[in-house]
Design an enzyme around this catalytic site. Sequence first.
Site, PDB file in Angstrom:
ATOM      1  N   ARG A  55       0.841  -1.198   0.000  1.00  0.00           N
ATOM      2  CA  ARG A  55       0.000   0.000   0.000  1.00  0.00           C
ATOM      3  C   ARG A  55       0.877   1.249   0.000  1.00  0.00           C
ATOM      4  NH1 ARG A  55      -1.925   0.870   4.278  1.00  0.00           N
ATOM      5  NH2 ARG A  55      -0.941  -0.866   5.368  1.00  0.00           N
ATOM      6  N   LYS A 196      -8.107  -2.446   1.982  1.00  0.00           N
ATOM      7  CA  LYS A 196      -7.983  -1.541   3.116  1.00  0.00           C
ATOM      8  C   LYS A 196      -8.796  -0.254   2.919  1.00  0.00           C
ATOM      9  CE  LYS A 196      -5.552  -3.573   6.382  1.00  0.00           C
ATOM     10  NZ  LYS A 196      -5.214  -4.961   6.186  1.00  0.00           N
ATOM     11  N   HIS A 216      -8.906  -3.881  13.807  1.00  0.00           N
ATOM     12  CA  HIS A 216      -7.910  -4.524  12.961  1.00  0.00           C
ATOM     13  C   HIS A 216      -7.428  -5.765  13.704  1.00  0.00           C
ATOM     14  CE1 HIS A 216      -3.873  -4.285  10.617  1.00  0.00           C
ATOM     15  NE2 HIS A 216      -4.785  -4.920   9.920  1.00  0.00           N
ATOM     16  N   SER A 234       0.762  -5.079  10.838  1.00  0.00           N
ATOM     17  CA  SER A 234       1.172  -5.988   9.775  1.00  0.00           C
ATOM     18  C   SER A 234       2.372  -6.836  10.184  1.00  0.00           C
ATOM     19  CB  SER A 234       1.512  -5.164   8.533  1.00  0.00           C
ATOM     20  OG  SER A 234       1.729  -6.024   7.459  1.00  0.00           O
ATOM     21  N   LYS A 238      -1.514 -11.995  12.948  1.00  0.00           N
ATOM     22  CA  LYS A 238      -2.977 -12.133  12.984  1.00  0.00           C
ATOM     23  C   LYS A 238      -3.448 -13.318  12.144  1.00  0.00           C
ATOM     24  CE  LYS A 238      -3.792  -7.991  11.431  1.00  0.00           C
ATOM     25  NZ  LYS A 238      -2.387  -7.535  11.367  1.00  0.00           N
ATOM     26  N   THR A 239      -2.979 -13.357  10.889  1.00  0.00           N
ATOM     27  CA  THR A 239      -3.436 -14.411   9.987  1.00  0.00           C
ATOM     28  C   THR A 239      -2.871 -15.763  10.405  1.00  0.00           C
ATOM     29  OG1 THR A 239      -3.631 -12.837   8.177  1.00  0.00           O
ATOM     30  CG2 THR A 239      -3.457 -15.148   7.565  1.00  0.00           C
ATOM     31  N   ASP A 253      -8.578 -10.571   9.646  1.00  0.00           N
ATOM     32  CA  ASP A 253      -8.026  -9.211   9.611  1.00  0.00           C
ATOM     33  C   ASP A 253      -8.924  -8.072  10.088  1.00  0.00           C
ATOM     34  OD1 ASP A 253      -5.598  -7.778   8.858  1.00  0.00           O
ATOM     35  OD2 ASP A 253      -6.764  -6.854   7.287  1.00  0.00           O
ATOM     36  N   ARG A 318       1.772 -12.282  -1.298  1.00  0.00           N
ATOM     37  CA  ARG A 318       0.462 -12.492  -0.663  1.00  0.00           C
ATOM     38  C   ARG A 318      -0.396 -13.502  -1.401  1.00  0.00           C
ATOM     39  NH1 ARG A 318      -1.131  -9.566   4.254  1.00  0.00           N
ATOM     40  NH2 ARG A 318       0.401  -7.913   4.408  1.00  0.00           N
TER      41      ARG A 318
HETATM   42  P1  ATP Z   1      -1.175  -8.271   7.881  1.00  0.00           P
HETATM   43  O1  ATP Z   1      -1.936  -7.245   8.703  1.00  0.00           O
HETATM   44  O2  ATP Z   1      -0.166  -7.610   6.978  1.00  0.00           O
HETATM   45  O3  ATP Z   1      -2.049  -9.240   7.175  1.00  0.00           O
HETATM   46  P2  ATP Z   1      -0.615 -10.295   9.937  1.00  0.00           P
HETATM   47  O4  ATP Z   1      -0.686  -9.756  11.329  1.00  0.00           O
HETATM   48  O5  ATP Z   1      -1.766 -11.096   9.464  1.00  0.00           O
HETATM   49  O6  ATP Z   1      -0.241  -9.097   8.922  1.00  0.00           O
HETATM   50  P3  ATP Z   1       0.902 -12.646   9.359  1.00  0.00           P
HETATM   51  O7  ATP Z   1       0.489 -12.730   7.933  1.00  0.00           O
HETATM   52  O8  ATP Z   1       0.277 -13.614  10.291  1.00  0.00           O
HETATM   53  O9  ATP Z   1       0.709 -11.147   9.882  1.00  0.00           O
HETATM   54  O10 ATP Z   1       2.487 -12.717   9.382  1.00  0.00           O
HETATM   55  C1  ATP Z   1       3.293 -13.162  10.437  1.00  0.00           C
HETATM   56  C2  ATP Z   1       4.579 -13.679   9.804  1.00  0.00           C
HETATM   57  O11 ATP Z   1       5.567 -13.910  10.805  1.00  0.00           O
HETATM   58  C3  ATP Z   1       4.341 -15.002   9.102  1.00  0.00           C
HETATM   59  O12 ATP Z   1       5.133 -15.007   7.941  1.00  0.00           O
HETATM   60  C4  ATP Z   1       4.846 -16.027  10.149  1.00  0.00           C
HETATM   61  O13 ATP Z   1       5.303 -17.214   9.552  1.00  0.00           O
HETATM   62  C5  ATP Z   1       6.004 -15.266  10.772  1.00  0.00           C
HETATM   63  N1  ATP Z   1       6.355 -15.663  12.167  1.00  0.00           N
HETATM   64  C6  ATP Z   1       7.573 -16.056  12.590  1.00  0.00           C
HETATM   65  N2  ATP Z   1       7.590 -16.308  13.906  1.00  0.00           N
HETATM   66  C7  ATP Z   1       6.350 -16.059  14.360  1.00  0.00           C
HETATM   67  C8  ATP Z   1       5.746 -16.142  15.668  1.00  0.00           C
HETATM   68  N3  ATP Z   1       6.434 -16.502  16.737  1.00  0.00           N
HETATM   69  N4  ATP Z   1       4.434 -15.820  15.763  1.00  0.00           N
HETATM   70  C9  ATP Z   1       3.729 -15.409  14.685  1.00  0.00           C
HETATM   71  N5  ATP Z   1       4.249 -15.305  13.427  1.00  0.00           N
HETATM   72  C10 ATP Z   1       5.544 -15.640  13.258  1.00  0.00           C
HETATM   73 MN    MN Z   2      -3.061 -10.852   7.840  1.00  0.00          MN
END
Ligand code: ATP
Ligand code: MN
Length: 536
Positions: A55, A196, A216, A234, A238-239, A253, A318
């Site tokens: 973004r 978004k 969020h 980010s 979360k995911t 999300d 993604r």
């Molecule tokens: P967005 O808002 O951009 O979608 P998000 O909060 O959903 O972000 P995730 O997509 O879950 O973030 O990304 C977390 C990344 O960190 C993943 O690639 C995951 O494999 C990695 N990771 C490494 N160690 C950890 C941990 N201890 N806990 C969570 N994620 C981890």
């Molecule tokens: Mn996510």
Amino acid sequence: MQAVSDLLHALDIEAAKVHFQTPPEELVRQTLALSQGRLSDTGALCVRTGKFTGRSPKDRFIVMDEITRDAVDWGEVNIPFAAKAFDRLCDKVCAYLSGRELWVRDSYAGADPQYRIAIRSLTELPWADLFCHNLFIRPEPEKRSPGNTGWLIMHAPGFSADPFADRTRQENFTILNFTRRMILIGGTAYTGEIKKAVFSVMNFVLPWYHHILSMHCSANEGKHKDVALFFGLSGTGKTTLSADPARKLIGDDEHGWGEGAVFNFEGGCYAKCIHLSEEKEPQIFQAIKKGTLLENVAFFEGTHKVNYGDISITENTRAAYPIDFIPNAKAISIGNDPKNIFFLTCDAFGVLPPISKLSKGQAMYHYVSGYTAKVAGTEIGITEPQPVFSACFGKVFIPLNPVEYAELLGRLLERHPEINVWLANTGWSGGGYGTGERISLKYTRAMINAALAGSLDNVAYQPHAHFGVHVPQAVPGVPSGLLNPRDTWKDKDAYDEAANRLAQLFIDNFAQYSAKASADTKAGAPVILDTITERL
Ligand code: ATP
Ligand code: MN
């Protein structure tokens, strides 16, 4: 809703061809025929989003009008745009779209019928239409149009603005217009802009008109219908952490929380793919199949097998897929009031404990702070992480003042004192970035599962010296040496200094909110410790 032909007529768009509500298989076929994508060996449609692979928050504007003038928290995040300039730019975009093949889709945002908004998207790219199909809530065929108060997304990635004439910053733009209920996107094909922008609309409509908290966060549900929310910026997890085979996924999300219910805004997930592996994240890995849109990934040479370790195009690779590609997703993405709330932070300074429990005041303090840290890119010699404070764990998506959302959360937490709020550091341990290591996903999952199972209800807790958060001293499946961050650092003085530095960053950032914050919230602040006296 208006017939598509009437809409196009009203906008003065003469399309070469209009594809309406096109099924995903057909969109994949059309994308391939236009040489805009390739199939992976698992059948996912792989595309490149071009110059923009993320973004562009500096190019996100909101039209200042009767609705928004006194409501929106104007500034660097919510940048005002003149209504007349919007109308002119919109006319130019319509002229650009004239003569082209267009993909139009009706869907909606908001699983709760009381609060949903209808969405009509209009794009020049078949794969952007696939994104809308995957990410928004797909209406049942017989109830195609959920009302006529919908928002229109005009998506023209191939159109470039003239910054001087069009009053934009550069060639790309995402502009929200609340009076015309339009989202105008041009100059960028990164699909996250679409997602978004709709989230930002929901973040205005829900709290402003309905006093409903928009969040969020991801959400999932246990066997006993106990809901957990995972807030975080980010890359904090979360995911990843909401995809749990033992729990039903509500959403990854964006959610709303009204009295008695948590509901997803979306009908799909947008997962990061960097270093994705079947072993660590099986549910997401297996969701990348026929019907999924994969953005900016590379293949192993000479094959159609995706190399998730290859981040030569971007680190922000993604996958966009409908939520039911996760096997245990809830069919209707609504759950009860949450029982557990996790604030996820990727603390690259290695200071915060991997899991800790927050008092209500601390919860409010951390919600308003919205802390995480970004690790530096791959530039040689740069190892210092950058702190990020983003109120409500999503400041760039919230049009109102952060305090408004915090107050809604505060009221909900007061009404539900039984809710546990946890802070989980999914970032570094044993030292900051460069010295320590990222906490393994396996242990983070174990800590979260223990909190969800109630296994942390009766263990001993120690307050963290600087942050005051309550650190459990035993977590099943996790070596206890990992729980107190200071124990994981070889150099204790360095830890104390790093903790003081981080506490100071929190305090400095919070200064902008302290006039409006309650005493309880302010009491959630960390403290600076005199390291010399402490050592004596
Ligand atoms: P967005 O808002 O951009 O979608 P998000 O909060 O959903 O972000 P995730 O997509 O879950 O973030 O990304 C977390 C990344 O960190 C993943 O690639 C995951 O494999 C990695 N990771 C490494 N160690 C950890 C941990 N201890 N806990 C969570 N994620 C981890
Ligand atoms: Mn996510």
